[in-house]
Scaffold this active site. Structure first.
Site, PDB file in Angstrom:
ATOM      1  N   GLY A  91     -43.722  -9.012  44.684  1.00 35.33           N
ATOM      2  CA  GLY A  91     -43.859  -9.722  43.418  1.00 35.33           C
ATOM      3  C   GLY A  91     -42.500 -10.108  42.910  1.00 35.33           C
ATOM      4  O   GLY A  91     -41.614  -9.272  42.832  1.00 35.33           O
ATOM      5  N   THR A  93     -50.035  -1.204  47.460  1.00 36.38           N
ATOM      6  CA  THR A  93     -50.486  -1.985  46.310  1.00 36.38           C
ATOM      7  C   THR A  93     -52.000  -2.180  46.342  1.00 36.38           C
ATOM      8  O   THR A  93     -52.568  -2.766  45.429  1.00 36.38           O
ATOM      9  CB  THR A  93     -49.790  -3.362  46.276  1.00 36.38           C
ATOM     10  OG1 THR A  93     -49.953  -3.974  47.556  1.00 36.38           O
ATOM     11  CG2 THR A  93     -48.314  -3.229  45.951  1.00 36.38           C
ATOM     12  N   ARG A 109     -54.997  -7.190  67.631  1.00 36.85           N
ATOM     13  CA  ARG A 109     -55.447  -8.477  68.177  1.00 36.85           C
ATOM     14  C   ARG A 109     -56.908  -8.778  67.835  1.00 36.85           C
ATOM     15  O   ARG A 109     -57.636  -9.380  68.622  1.00 36.85           O
ATOM     16  CB  ARG A 109     -55.180  -8.532  69.690  1.00 36.85           C
ATOM     17  CG  ARG A 109     -53.677  -8.582  69.956  1.00 36.85           C
ATOM     18  CD  ARG A 109     -53.302  -8.128  71.303  1.00 36.85           C
ATOM     19  NE  ARG A 109     -53.598  -6.715  71.466  1.00 36.85           N
ATOM     20  CZ  ARG A 109     -53.407  -6.050  72.602  1.00 36.85           C
ATOM     21  NH1 ARG A 109     -52.949  -6.676  73.647  1.00 36.85           N
ATOM     22  NH2 ARG A 109     -53.681  -4.763  72.669  1.00 36.85           N
ATOM     23  N   ASP A 148     -37.542  -5.112  44.974  1.00 34.53           N
ATOM     24  CA  ASP A 148     -37.364  -5.302  43.524  1.00 34.53           C
ATOM     25  C   ASP A 148     -35.903  -5.393  43.122  1.00 34.53           C
ATOM     26  O   ASP A 148     -35.507  -4.941  42.057  1.00 34.53           O
ATOM     27  CB  ASP A 148     -38.038  -4.161  42.728  1.00 34.53           C
ATOM     28  CG  ASP A 148     -39.466  -3.937  43.141  1.00 34.53           C
ATOM     29  OD1 ASP A 148     -40.199  -4.928  43.252  1.00 34.53           O
ATOM     30  OD2 ASP A 148     -39.853  -2.771  43.362  1.00 34.53           O
ATOM     31  N   GLY A 155     -34.346  -8.042  42.437  1.00 37.56           N
ATOM     32  CA  GLY A 155     -34.093  -9.255  41.643  1.00 37.56           C
ATOM     33  C   GLY A 155     -34.065 -10.478  42.539  1.00 37.56           C
ATOM     34  O   GLY A 155     -33.419 -11.481  42.244  1.00 37.56           O
ATOM     35  N   LYS A 156     -34.821 -10.376  43.629  1.00 39.13           N
ATOM     36  CA  LYS A 156     -34.854 -11.458  44.632  1.00 39.13           C
ATOM     37  C   LYS A 156     -35.353 -12.761  44.024  1.00 39.13           C
ATOM     38  O   LYS A 156     -34.840 -13.834  44.334  1.00 39.13           O
ATOM     39  CB  LYS A 156     -35.776 -11.033  45.767  1.00 39.13           C
ATOM     40  CG  LYS A 156     -35.309 -11.515  47.111  1.00 39.13           C
ATOM     41  CD  LYS A 156     -36.181 -10.917  48.183  1.00 39.13           C
ATOM     42  CE  LYS A 156     -35.968  -9.437  48.379  1.00 39.13           C
ATOM     43  NZ  LYS A 156     -37.092  -8.583  48.032  1.00 39.13           N
ATOM     44  N   GLY A 157     -36.354 -12.650  43.158  1.00 40.34           N
ATOM     45  CA  GLY A 157     -36.953 -13.846  42.559  1.00 40.34           C
ATOM     46  C   GLY A 157     -35.897 -14.707  41.895  1.00 40.34           C
ATOM     47  O   GLY A 157     -35.766 -15.895  42.181  1.00 40.34           O
ATOM     48  N   GLN A 203     -39.794  -7.397  49.843  1.00 40.24           N
ATOM     49  CA  GLN A 203     -39.511  -5.954  49.858  1.00 40.24           C
ATOM     50  C   GLN A 203     -38.035  -5.693  50.192  1.00 40.24           C
ATOM     51  O   GLN A 203     -37.207  -6.542  49.939  1.00 40.24           O
ATOM     52  CB  GLN A 203     -40.432  -5.219  50.842  1.00 40.24           C
ATOM     53  CG  GLN A 203     -41.875  -5.161  50.392  1.00 40.24           C
ATOM     54  CD  GLN A 203     -42.730  -6.241  51.004  1.00 40.24           C
ATOM     55  OE1 GLN A 203     -42.467  -6.702  52.090  1.00 40.24           O
ATOM     56  NE2 GLN A 203     -43.756  -6.654  50.303  1.00 40.24           N
ATOM     57  N   GLY A 238     -27.951 -10.961  33.982  1.00 48.95           N
ATOM     58  CA  GLY A 238     -29.091 -11.176  33.094  1.00 48.95           C
ATOM     59  C   GLY A 238     -30.162 -11.943  33.845  1.00 48.95           C
ATOM     60  O   GLY A 238     -29.898 -12.498  34.909  1.00 48.95           O
ATOM     61  N   ASP A 258     -25.649  -5.742  34.115  1.00 48.66           N
ATOM     62  CA  ASP A 258     -25.724  -5.631  32.651  1.00 48.66           C
ATOM     63  C   ASP A 258     -26.524  -4.422  32.185  1.00 48.66           C
ATOM     64  O   ASP A 258     -26.272  -3.884  31.105  1.00 48.66           O
ATOM     65  CB  ASP A 258     -26.341  -6.912  32.060  1.00 48.66           C
ATOM     66  CG  ASP A 258     -27.694  -7.233  32.684  1.00 48.66           C
ATOM     67  OD1 ASP A 258     -27.739  -7.446  33.914  1.00 48.66           O
ATOM     68  OD2 ASP A 258     -28.707  -7.253  31.951  1.00 48.66           O
ATOM     69  N   PRO A 289     -44.758   1.748  36.786  1.00 54.72           N
ATOM     70  CA  PRO A 289     -43.371   2.070  36.445  1.00 54.72           C
ATOM     71  C   PRO A 289     -42.592   2.404  37.708  1.00 54.72           C
ATOM     72  O   PRO A 289     -43.104   3.087  38.593  1.00 54.72           O
ATOM     73  CB  PRO A 289     -43.485   3.291  35.534  1.00 54.72           C
ATOM     74  CG  PRO A 289     -44.878   3.778  35.662  1.00 54.72           C
ATOM     75  CD  PRO A 289     -45.720   2.690  36.241  1.00 54.72           C
ATOM     76  N   ARG A 290     -41.368   1.896  37.811  1.00 55.53           N
ATOM     77  CA  ARG A 290     -40.544   2.208  38.985  1.00 55.53           C
ATOM     78  C   ARG A 290     -39.736   3.464  38.733  1.00 55.53           C
ATOM     79  O   ARG A 290     -39.308   3.721  37.612  1.00 55.53           O
ATOM     80  CB  ARG A 290     -39.592   1.049  39.267  1.00 55.53           C
ATOM     81  CG  ARG A 290     -40.310  -0.211  39.651  1.00 55.53           C
ATOM     82  CD  ARG A 290     -39.326  -1.359  39.853  1.00 55.53           C
ATOM     83  NE  ARG A 290     -40.072  -2.581  40.123  1.00 55.53           N
ATOM     84  CZ  ARG A 290     -39.675  -3.796  39.759  1.00 55.53           C
ATOM     85  NH1 ARG A 290     -38.528  -3.954  39.137  1.00 55.53           N
ATOM     86  NH2 ARG A 290     -40.414  -4.836  40.038  1.00 55.53           N
TER      87      ARG A 290
HETATM   88  P1  GDP Z   1     -37.779  -9.097  42.865  1.00 55.52           P
HETATM   89  O1  GDP Z   1     -39.122  -8.900  43.446  1.00 55.52           O
HETATM   90  O2  GDP Z   1     -36.719  -8.627  43.789  1.00 55.52           O
HETATM   91  O3  GDP Z   1     -37.576 -10.495  42.348  1.00 55.52           O
HETATM   92  O4  GDP Z   1     -37.674  -8.148  41.639  1.00 55.52           O
HETATM   93  P2  GDP Z   1     -38.402  -8.196  40.244  1.00 55.52           P
HETATM   94  O5  GDP Z   1     -39.571  -9.093  40.208  1.00 55.52           O
HETATM   95  O6  GDP Z   1     -38.573  -6.809  39.834  1.00 55.52           O
HETATM   96  O7  GDP Z   1     -37.302  -8.893  39.373  1.00 55.52           O
HETATM   97  C1  GDP Z   1     -36.481  -8.173  38.695  1.00 55.52           C
HETATM   98  C2  GDP Z   1     -36.604  -8.357  37.186  1.00 55.52           C
HETATM   99  O8  GDP Z   1     -35.305  -8.313  36.666  1.00 55.52           O
HETATM  100  C3  GDP Z   1     -37.164  -9.668  36.695  1.00 55.52           C
HETATM  101  O9  GDP Z   1     -37.795  -9.451  35.457  1.00 55.52           O
HETATM  102  C4  GDP Z   1     -35.935 -10.549  36.520  1.00 55.52           C
HETATM  103  O10 GDP Z   1     -36.089 -11.559  35.568  1.00 55.52           O
HETATM  104  C5  GDP Z   1     -34.934  -9.541  36.056  1.00 55.52           C
HETATM  105  N1  GDP Z   1     -33.567  -9.770  36.487  1.00 55.52           N
HETATM  106  C6  GDP Z   1     -33.109 -10.352  37.616  1.00 55.52           C
HETATM  107  N2  GDP Z   1     -31.769 -10.305  37.644  1.00 55.52           N
HETATM  108  C7  GDP Z   1     -31.379  -9.671  36.503  1.00 55.52           C
HETATM  109  C8  GDP Z   1     -30.120  -9.271  35.966  1.00 55.52           C
HETATM  110  O11 GDP Z   1     -29.061  -9.495  36.538  1.00 55.52           O
HETATM  111  N3  GDP Z   1     -30.140  -8.581  34.777  1.00 55.52           N
HETATM  112  C9  GDP Z   1     -31.289  -8.302  34.109  1.00 55.52           C
HETATM  113  N4  GDP Z   1     -31.203  -7.628  32.963  1.00 55.52           N
HETATM  114  N5  GDP Z   1     -32.491  -8.655  34.593  1.00 55.52           N
HETATM  115  C10 GDP Z   1     -32.532  -9.326  35.770  1.00 55.52           C
END
Ligand code: GDP
Length: 429
Positions: free
Chosen positions: A40, A130, A144, A13, A15-17, A225, A416, A334, A305-306
């Site tokens: 996710g 999960t 196997r 989590d 912010g990989k996405g 992960q 952001g 931020d 919730p994390r």
């Molecule tokens: P992932 O599995 O690593 O992609 O993590 P998440 O799905 O939890 O993604 C992280 C959340 O933070 C998502 O809602 C993103 O849109 C948001 N996000 C990613 N980078 C940033 C950032 O730099 N600042 C903020 N405020 N939100 C971010």
């Protein structure tokens, strides 16, 4: 040009996405090499939110080939649901943009049932899975007895393998987990539907990725992960059931390791963890609640919730060492606006001994006393910053200190959720 790997350095989590979506703009192929729909990703493009669990995060760039490698475990229901949802929004217009390894393992209904029943029976001592059947599917792979995507197309062999598995799992479900048995015929007819719908995507993906590299294409390998959830190097048993390190990308994508070039470590400017298990810098207080609210720290897959806490340099330093990280993509800086002072865990103390790296046993993890350093915070919001010079001095110093503590430069800084809320500081490919 060798492939670039992006992996998480904490408990996932990070912010990989967002980051993979951003880097995918410069890639031809985006490959996931392990895990399943326990990962996710939340992507925000043009203000629109997309949650991806299986399809690689490159999918929002038309023309990128998204590959699901042999190291993955795939729930066909979830994959096909995701494909339908993406198509309804105009993505994945061409079947050739999604490739699914014939060697990836299938998650079956009995895997999901076993996962959930076991967690229920563990009660308060649960692992916090999960409940999507990932662990049981990997167990079958290692035992196997698993069924792979390519097996769907050998109808005779598939029928036999499924019958054998259903017989065995039903015995286990009824006798030990107090669950009702599954119907073979129902499962089999679902799989027939899956077979036809998956057919256009199934391929020898390793060969395709190697051919792309040989042709000079840019390949991005997308981890799921994070390092502390690695089955070998994480906080076992509170881990995922696959290897999450850069080293596992070669096997899971079907590449020789020498074709992996740069390793980018996704790192959040503070720490979070979802589910149970050790978390030395956890803030189980109002400040932790504030991080959760400001950072929107709720599981993309489960809505859970994390748990939130201070940045833990020991954890990220370990990830840098284990995966040979060349550069960090630091996200969510931020979110720290307005917290003053900030604390960073620089080392651990365990039974009076100082440690720069994490311990190897669960018992030692529970005895950690984090050693903190205090840094000044800042009040300005960072969402508009597009260069380091736009950041307040305290934010710049925070980033520099993190980088020095973990031993890797920051190549990308995210301020952001939007694509343009990003500061590029170094090369990724
Ligand atoms: P992932 O599995 O690593 O992609 O993590 P998440 O799905 O939890 O993604 C992280 C959340 O933070 C998502 O809602 C993103 O849109 C948001 N996000 C990613 N980078 C940033 C950032 O730099 N600042 C903020 N405020 N939100 C971010």
């Amino acid at each position: 040009m060798p492939a670039t790997v992006v992996i998480g350095t904490q408990w996932g989590d990070e912010g990989k996405g967002k980051v993979v979506d951003l880097l995918a703009a410069d890639a031809d192929l985006v490959v996931r090499f392990h895990g399943g729909n326990n990962a996710g990703h939340t992507l925000v493009v043009n203000g629109e939110k997309t949650v991806l669990n299986l399809v690689p995060a490159g999918v929002l760039h038309p023309g990128r080939v998204c590959v699901m490698g042999s190291g993955m475990v795939i729930d066909p229901d979830v994959l096909l649901g995701e494909v339908d949802a993406l198509r309804a929004r105009g993505y994945l217009a061409d079947d050739r943009w999604l490739r699914v390894s014939e060697q990836a393992h299938l998650i079956m209904a009995y895997h999901r049932l076993i996962d959930r029943a076991r967690e229920r029976l563990r009660g308060a001592g649960n692992i916090g899975t999960t409940g999507r059947g990932i662990g049981p599917a990997y167990e079958d792979k290692m035992a196997r007895t698993g069924i792979r995507v390519g097996d769907l197309f050998d109808e005779e062999g598939f029928r036999e393998a499924l019958a054998r598995n259903v017989r065995e799992k039903n015995g286990y479900l009824e006798a030990l987990l107090d669950e009702r048995p599954l119907s073979f015929e129902e499962l089999y007819s679902c799989c027939e539907v899956h077979r036809e719908r998956l057919r256009p995507f199934v391929a020898d993906t390793g060969a395709e990725v190697r051919a792309a590299l040989a042709a000079g294409q840019r390949v991005l390998l997308e981890g799921a992960q994070g390092t502390m959830l690695d089955i070998d190097h994480g906080t076992y048993p509170f881990v995922t059931s696959s290897n999450t390190l850069a080293g596992s990308a070669a096997a899971g994508a079907g590449l020789p390791p020498r074709l992996i070039g740069r390793v980018i470590g996704l790192t959040k400017a503070y720490t979070t963890r979802v589910g149970s298990g050790p978390f030395p810098t956890e803030l189980a207080n109002a400040l932790g609640d504030r991080l959760r609210a400001d950072g929107d720290e709720y599981g993309a897959t489960t809505g859970r919730p994390r748990r939130c806490g201070w940045f833990d340099a020991v954890v990220v330093r370990n990830a840098v060492a284990l995966s040979g990280i060349d550069g960090l993509a630091l996200t969510k800086l931020d979110v720290l606006t307005g917290i003053d002072p900030l604390r960073v865990c620089v080392a651990y103390e365990i039974d009076g001994a100082h440690r720069d790296m994490p311990p190897g046993t669960l018992r030692a993890w529970t005895r950690i006393r984090p050693i903190y350093e205090e840094l000044p915070g800042w009040r300005e919001s960072l969402g508009q910053a597009r260069s380091l010079d736009d950041l307040p001095g305290a934010a710049r110093r925070y980033v520099e200190r993190l980088s020095a503590l973990v031993g890797a430069p920051v190549v990308l800084l995210s301020v952001g959720p939007q694509r343009d809320q990003t500061i590029r500081l170094g090369d990724v490919f």
